[in-house]
Design a protein around this motif. Structure first.
Motif, mmCIF file in Angstrom:
data_model
loop_
_atom_site.group_PDB
_atom_site.id
_atom_site.type_symbol
_atom_site.label_atom_id
_atom_site.label_comp_id
_atom_site.label_asym_id
_atom_site.label_seq_id
_atom_site.Cartn_x
_atom_site.Cartn_y
_atom_site.Cartn_z
ATOM 1 N N PHE A 137 17.018 -5.257 11.974
ATOM 2 C CA PHE A 137 15.447 -5.067 12.134
ATOM 3 C C PHE A 137 15.075 -5.893 13.129
ATOM 4 C CE2 PHE A 137 16.865 -4.599 7.741
ATOM 5 C CZ PHE A 137 16.012 -3.741 7.118
ATOM 6 N N ALA A 138 14.301 -5.312 14.070
ATOM 7 C CA ALA A 138 13.717 -6.087 15.310
ATOM 8 C C ALA A 138 12.689 -6.885 14.946
ATOM 9 C CB ALA A 138 13.408 -5.025 16.262
ATOM 10 N N ARG A 139 12.919 -8.235 15.682
ATOM 11 C CA ARG A 139 11.783 -9.250 15.196
ATOM 12 C C ARG A 139 10.943 -9.325 16.658
ATOM 13 N NH1 ARG A 139 14.180 -13.568 11.104
ATOM 14 N NH2 ARG A 139 15.914 -13.596 12.443
ATOM 15 N N SER A 140 11.127 -10.604 17.437
ATOM 16 C CA SER A 140 10.488 -10.878 18.647
ATOM 17 C C SER A 140 10.976 -10.350 19.651
ATOM 18 C CB SER A 140 10.246 -12.342 18.834
ATOM 19 O OG SER A 140 11.334 -13.091 18.774
ATOM 20 N N THR A 141 12.388 -10.393 19.750
ATOM 21 C CA THR A 141 13.405 -9.890 20.765
ATOM 22 C C THR A 141 13.341 -8.237 20.604
ATOM 23 O OG1 THR A 141 14.543 -11.746 20.573
ATOM 24 C CG2 THR A 141 15.559 -9.870 22.007
ATOM 25 N N GLY A 142 13.044 -7.585 21.813
ATOM 26 C CA GLY A 142 13.052 -6.134 21.690
ATOM 27 C C GLY A 142 14.539 -5.522 21.752
ATOM 28 N N LEU A 143 14.312 -4.336 21.215
ATOM 29 C CA LEU A 143 15.730 -3.819 21.007
ATOM 30 C C LEU A 143 15.862 -2.430 21.651
ATOM 31 C CD1 LEU A 143 16.609 -4.787 17.160
ATOM 32 C CD2 LEU A 143 17.309 -5.894 19.258
ATOM 33 N N ARG A 144 15.246 -2.225 22.634
ATOM 34 C CA ARG A 144 15.024 -1.077 23.215
ATOM 35 C C ARG A 144 16.276 -0.281 23.831
ATOM 36 N NH1 ARG A 144 10.800 0.252 28.293
ATOM 37 N NH2 ARG A 144 11.720 2.386 28.641
ATOM 38 N N ASN A 145 17.159 -1.273 24.182
ATOM 39 C CA ASN A 145 18.334 -0.664 24.939
ATOM 40 C C ASN A 145 19.224 -0.269 24.068
ATOM 41 O OD1 ASN A 145 17.544 -1.491 27.579
ATOM 42 N ND2 ASN A 145 18.639 -3.615 27.342
ATOM 43 N N TYR A 146 19.367 -0.747 22.643
ATOM 44 C CA TYR A 146 20.115 -0.395 21.776
ATOM 45 C C TYR A 146 19.432 0.860 21.053
ATOM 46 C CZ TYR A 146 21.899 -5.206 22.354
ATOM 47 O OH TYR A 146 22.249 -6.245 22.944
ATOM 48 N N ILE A 147 18.230 0.799 20.750
ATOM 49 C CA ILE A 147 17.381 2.146 20.353
ATOM 50 C C ILE A 147 17.802 3.364 21.201
ATOM 51 C CG2 ILE A 147 15.153 3.170 20.089
ATOM 52 C CD1 ILE A 147 14.197 0.526 19.089
ATOM 53 N N GLU A 148 17.647 3.159 22.397
ATOM 54 C CA GLU A 148 18.067 4.454 23.294
ATOM 55 C C GLU A 148 19.475 4.860 23.323
ATOM 56 O OE1 GLU A 148 16.740 2.770 27.152
ATOM 57 O OE2 GLU A 148 14.603 3.381 26.768
ATOM 58 N N SER A 149 20.325 4.169 22.835
ATOM 59 C CA SER A 149 21.819 4.569 22.946
ATOM 60 C C SER A 149 22.043 5.192 21.497
ATOM 61 C CB SER A 149 22.775 3.128 22.480
ATOM 62 O OG SER A 149 22.590 2.611 21.431
ATOM 63 N N GLY A 150 21.044 5.499 20.445
ATOM 64 C CA GLY A 150 21.104 6.282 19.458
ATOM 65 C C GLY A 150 20.516 7.586 19.551
ATOM 66 N N THR A 151 20.071 8.115 18.130
ATOM 67 C CA THR A 151 19.167 9.272 18.355
ATOM 68 C C THR A 151 17.999 8.836 17.599
ATOM 69 O OG1 THR A 151 21.353 10.549 17.662
ATOM 70 C CG2 THR A 151 19.154 11.505 16.960
ATOM 71 N N ARG A 152 16.908 9.112 18.331
ATOM 72 C CA ARG A 152 15.427 8.773 18.138
ATOM 73 C C ARG A 152 14.875 9.545 16.460
ATOM 74 N NH1 ARG A 152 12.979 5.734 22.106
ATOM 75 N NH2 ARG A 152 11.391 5.510 20.412
ATOM 76 N N GLN A 182 7.189 -0.779 11.305
ATOM 77 C CA GLN A 182 7.203 -0.045 9.744
ATOM 78 C C GLN A 182 7.965 1.068 10.031
ATOM 79 O OE1 GLN A 182 3.431 -0.118 8.474
ATOM 80 N NE2 GLN A 182 2.997 -2.202 8.336
ATOM 81 N N LYS A 183 8.722 1.243 11.060
ATOM 82 C CA LYS A 183 9.384 2.533 11.223
ATOM 83 C C LYS A 183 10.911 2.510 11.718
ATOM 84 C CE LYS A 183 5.620 5.314 11.296
ATOM 85 N NZ LYS A 183 5.357 6.441 10.522
ATOM 86 N N ILE A 184 11.704 3.656 11.043
ATOM 87 C CA ILE A 184 12.815 3.599 11.573
ATOM 88 C C ILE A 184 13.048 4.420 13.259
ATOM 89 C CG2 ILE A 184 15.206 4.740 11.145
ATOM 90 C CD1 ILE A 184 14.507 4.915 8.121
ATOM 91 N N GLU A 185 13.337 3.523 13.931
ATOM 92 C CA GLU A 185 13.175 3.855 15.451
ATOM 93 C C GLU A 185 14.321 4.957 15.806
ATOM 94 O OE1 GLU A 185 10.934 3.849 17.894
ATOM 95 O OE2 GLU A 185 9.476 2.675 16.283
ATOM 96 N N ALA A 186 15.459 4.527 15.488
ATOM 97 C CA ALA A 186 16.750 5.374 15.642
ATOM 98 C C ALA A 186 17.955 5.273 14.810
ATOM 99 C CB ALA A 186 17.117 5.061 16.971
ATOM 100 N N ALA A 187 18.694 5.981 14.861
ATOM 101 C CA ALA A 187 20.242 5.850 13.857
ATOM 102 C C ALA A 187 21.289 6.211 15.084
ATOM 103 C CB ALA A 187 20.248 7.078 12.872
#
Length: 282
Positions: A137-152, A182-187
């Protein structure tokens, strides 16, 4: 042009600033509608309807009484036909409007309690069936790099969806699910694995990845063990293993409480005393 809000004469038509705004808004709306339906069968239907409208105007101008009466009957149901034919596009347009940040300021969003309830329900089933899972669960620190490593995915947080993702035959079950807002961004996201030497040697890859992410960010991470079904929580570089559903729910609510304190990643990863079990965990 006369005055600040003057009028421009185009041939015999006076054009004021209201007319310019009117044309600009209509042009923008037509362009946005075209972008929305571009590449779909709705484009062909739209051109067919435009052709019928032009034909109707021509019939009225020529004074063809019979055809004008026929088009008048069709015109009574024209708006209803548009709504039926373009129902999917209208739904998508309303969805895009609802996601606009300006609109969302004035519209209440789904309560956090509903998301927590869906997460807890999914954890309950995965724990009982010993289904391995890793949810960050992302909080104040962005997890964009990890999101882009998966399937949106960008879907609502729902129990059935989470269980389907982590089902052992699912192509997305390896890796982590990342929830942002409030969204599942990626798996199937790839998380950094902790290399802390003091970790229990029986911890599996999912648990080490949960600790690794919590060491580098302020993310709140939940893991279910494929071997034992136990639920663990990683936060601030520390792993707590064997938590009950009630404890996980309380931790999850506290993690996203408006008055929570700033989480400082621990200097070294620590595991709770319950990590000393001899059973290896995936």
């Amino acid at each position: 042009m006369s005055g600040v809000l003057g009028i421009i004469d185009i041939w015999f038509l006076p054009v004021g600033w209201r007319d310019i705004i009117d044309v600009a808004v209509v042009t923008l709306l037509v362009y946005q509608v075209y972008r929305l339906i571009r590449g779909t069968i709705a484009v062909q239907i739209a051109f067919a309807l435009l052709g019928l409208y032009i034909l109707n105007v021509a019939v009225s101008a020529l004074g063809l009484t019979t055809l004008r009466t026929l088009f008048g009957v069709v015109g009574d149901v024209f708006v209803l036909a548009l709504i039926i034919v373009f129902a999917p596009e209208i739904r998508q347009a309303l969805f895009l409007v609802g996601r606009n940040p300006i609109v969302r300021r004035f519209v209440a969003t789904a309560p956090r309690q509903k998301i927590t309830a869906e997460i807890v329900a999914a954890l309950d089933e995965m724990s009982r069936t010993r289904m391995g899972s890793l949810i960050a669960f992302a909080r104040s620190t962005g997890l964009r790099n990890y999101i882009e490593s998966g399937t949106r995915i960008q879907a609502d947080v729902e129990r059935d969806l989470l269980v389907s993702i982590f089902w052992h035959n699912s192509p997305l079950h390896d890796g982590a699910v990342i929830v942002q807002g409030q969204k599942i961004e990626a798996a199937r996201c790839i998380l950094p694995v902790s290399d802390a030497r003091e970790l229990d040697p029986h911890l599996g890859l999912r648990h080490r990845a949960a600790i690794g992410l919590s060491e580098r960010t302020d993310a709140f991470v939940i893991v279910t063990s494929e071997e034992t079904g136990r639920i663990s929580v990683a936060e601030g570089g520390k792993l707590d293993v064997g938590l009950s559903l009630g404890e996980v729910e309380a931790r999850l609510n506290a993690a996203f409480s408006p008055d929570r304190g700033r989480t400082t990643p621990a200097s070294g990863a620590e595991a709770s005393s319950s990590d000393s079990a001899a059973t290896p965990e995936a």
